[in-house]
Design an enzyme around this catalytic site. Structure first.
Site, PDB file in Angstrom:
ATOM      1  N   GLN A  17       3.182   9.968   1.225  1.00  0.00           N
ATOM      2  CA  GLN A  17       4.448   9.235   1.337  1.00  0.00           C
ATOM      3  C   GLN A  17       5.394   9.494   0.176  1.00  0.00           C
ATOM      4  O   GLN A  17       6.564   9.094   0.234  1.00  0.00           O
ATOM      5  CB  GLN A  17       4.187   7.727   1.439  1.00  0.00           C
ATOM      6  CG  GLN A  17       3.443   7.342   2.717  1.00  0.00           C
ATOM      7  CD  GLN A  17       3.289   5.836   2.794  1.00  0.00           C
ATOM      8  OE1 GLN A  17       2.330   5.291   2.270  1.00  0.00           O
ATOM      9  NE2 GLN A  17       4.236   5.164   3.423  1.00  0.00           N
ATOM     10  N   GLY A  72       0.852  -1.180   0.000  1.00  0.00           N
ATOM     11  CA  GLY A  72       0.000   0.000   0.000  1.00  0.00           C
ATOM     12  C   GLY A  72       0.886   1.228   0.000  1.00  0.00           C
ATOM     13  O   GLY A  72       2.017   1.180   0.492  1.00  0.00           O
ATOM     14  N   HIS A  99      -4.726   1.403   7.405  1.00  0.00           N
ATOM     15  CA  HIS A  99      -3.359   1.915   7.526  1.00  0.00           C
ATOM     16  C   HIS A  99      -3.104   3.045   6.520  1.00  0.00           C
ATOM     17  O   HIS A  99      -2.591   4.109   6.872  1.00  0.00           O
ATOM     18  CB  HIS A  99      -2.353   0.759   7.315  1.00  0.00           C
ATOM     19  CG  HIS A  99      -0.924   1.189   7.316  1.00  0.00           C
ATOM     20  ND1 HIS A  99      -0.023   0.800   8.273  1.00  0.00           N
ATOM     21  CD2 HIS A  99      -0.225   1.993   6.452  1.00  0.00           C
ATOM     22  CE1 HIS A  99       1.152   1.350   8.021  1.00  0.00           C
ATOM     23  NE2 HIS A  99       1.064   2.066   6.905  1.00  0.00           N
ATOM     24  N   GLU A 100      -3.487   2.811   5.262  1.00  0.00           N
ATOM     25  CA  GLU A 100      -3.254   3.828   4.223  1.00  0.00           C
ATOM     26  C   GLU A 100      -4.120   5.066   4.454  1.00  0.00           C
ATOM     27  O   GLU A 100      -3.681   6.195   4.250  1.00  0.00           O
ATOM     28  CB  GLU A 100      -3.514   3.254   2.825  1.00  0.00           C
ATOM     29  CG  GLU A 100      -2.579   2.121   2.420  1.00  0.00           C
ATOM     30  CD  GLU A 100      -1.120   2.436   2.654  1.00  0.00           C
ATOM     31  OE1 GLU A 100      -0.696   3.591   2.449  1.00  0.00           O
ATOM     32  OE2 GLU A 100      -0.383   1.512   3.062  1.00  0.00           O
ATOM     33  N   CYS A 139       5.597  -0.058   7.429  1.00  0.00           N
ATOM     34  CA  CYS A 139       5.289   1.116   6.612  1.00  0.00           C
ATOM     35  C   CYS A 139       6.546   1.548   5.875  1.00  0.00           C
ATOM     36  O   CYS A 139       7.624   1.589   6.470  1.00  0.00           O
ATOM     37  CB  CYS A 139       4.793   2.246   7.522  1.00  0.00           C
ATOM     38  SG  CYS A 139       4.335   3.743   6.648  1.00  0.00           S
ATOM     39  N   LEU A 140       6.417   1.871   4.599  1.00  0.00           N
ATOM     40  CA  LEU A 140       7.588   2.290   3.818  1.00  0.00           C
ATOM     41  C   LEU A 140       8.192   3.579   4.369  1.00  0.00           C
ATOM     42  O   LEU A 140       9.364   3.863   4.151  1.00  0.00           O
ATOM     43  CB  LEU A 140       7.210   2.465   2.344  1.00  0.00           C
ATOM     44  CG  LEU A 140       6.789   1.169   1.636  1.00  0.00           C
ATOM     45  CD1 LEU A 140       6.297   1.466   0.227  1.00  0.00           C
ATOM     46  CD2 LEU A 140       7.928   0.166   1.595  1.00  0.00           C
ATOM     47  N   HIS A 142      -2.714   7.671   6.702  1.00  0.00           N
ATOM     48  CA  HIS A 142      -1.718   8.569   6.103  1.00  0.00           C
ATOM     49  C   HIS A 142      -2.369   9.848   5.579  1.00  0.00           C
ATOM     50  O   HIS A 142      -1.753  10.910   5.587  1.00  0.00           O
ATOM     51  CB  HIS A 142      -1.003   7.878   4.927  1.00  0.00           C
ATOM     52  CG  HIS A 142       0.091   6.939   5.354  1.00  0.00           C
ATOM     53  ND1 HIS A 142       1.189   7.344   6.066  1.00  0.00           N
ATOM     54  CD2 HIS A 142       0.262   5.611   5.141  1.00  0.00           C
ATOM     55  CE1 HIS A 142       1.993   6.306   6.285  1.00  0.00           C
ATOM     56  NE2 HIS A 142       1.449   5.230   5.727  1.00  0.00           N
TER      57      HIS A 142
HETATM   58 NI    NI Z   1       2.310   3.339   5.766  1.00  0.00          NI
END
Ligand code: NI
Length: 187
Positions: A50, A45, A142-143, A100-101, A146
């Site tokens: 991000q 995701g 989660h996304e 998470c990236l 953000h």
């Molecule tokens: Ni994330």
């Protein structure tokens, strides 16, 4: 195009992102870039903040984890969510290890409600309303966070978070070992 990923400490990750206007010119390119960047960094995701763009859009593709998790629903669960709105969250809260990236090499158990109802636009501006549970709901939650300037570490207890503080600091200084390009705060 693969874009660098903004990591912990970058202010864009803490902003509430505004909606994308329907006449937004760069939409197709942004969607393509989000997919390219997610794939290149082995994510499932990725949300626009991000990659440094404060806009309400994220992409998911859980295909890479479907076999590992033994969940056929994850295969081909690949889509873009534009201006999403979680209408309702319910069901028993359950713990799942999130990563998470934007927080390279950190994984923590996070507890969230099991079911969601979400409304969003697809890439053709069709308004869609759907319900999800299990890991698909989890990835969306989660996304979605953000877009509201939240990170998964905000959901863990203060003691766990304190234990992570030196690793979070290292990330915000770019002192990490990861195999994708990142952007971290300048001194
Ligand atoms: Ni994330």
């Amino acid at each position: 195009m693969v874009l660098p990923v903004y990591v912990y400490g970058m202010s864009v990750l803490r902003k509430v992102a505004p909606e994308i206007p329907e006449n937004y010119k760069g939409l197709d390119q942004l969607i393509e870039d989000l997919y390219d960047t997610m794939r290149a960094s082995d994510g499932i995701g990725l949300a626009a903040p991000q990659v440094g763009k404060s806009l309400r859009i994220f992409v998911v593709d859980t295909t890479p984890i479907s076999e590992d998790k033994g969940d056929p629903a994850l295969k081909d669960f690949k889509k873009v969510f534009i201006n999403p709105y979680i209408l309702k969250e319910w069901g028993d809260s359950w713990s799942f290890e999130e990563g998470c990236l934007s927080l390279p090499n950190i994984r923590e158990e996070v507890s969230r409600p099991s079911q969601i109802r979400i409304e969003y636009y697809d890439e053709h501006w069709n308004l869609i309303e759907e319900e999800y549970d299990g890991i698909r709901a989890r990835v969306i939650q989660h996304e979605y966070d953000h877009l509201d300037g939240k990170l998964f570490v905000d959901h863990i207890n203060p003691i766990r978070r304190k234990l992570l503080s030196s690793r979070l600091n290292a990330i915000s200084r770019g002192r990490i070992d990861n195999d994708y390009k990142i952007v971290f705060p300048k001194k």
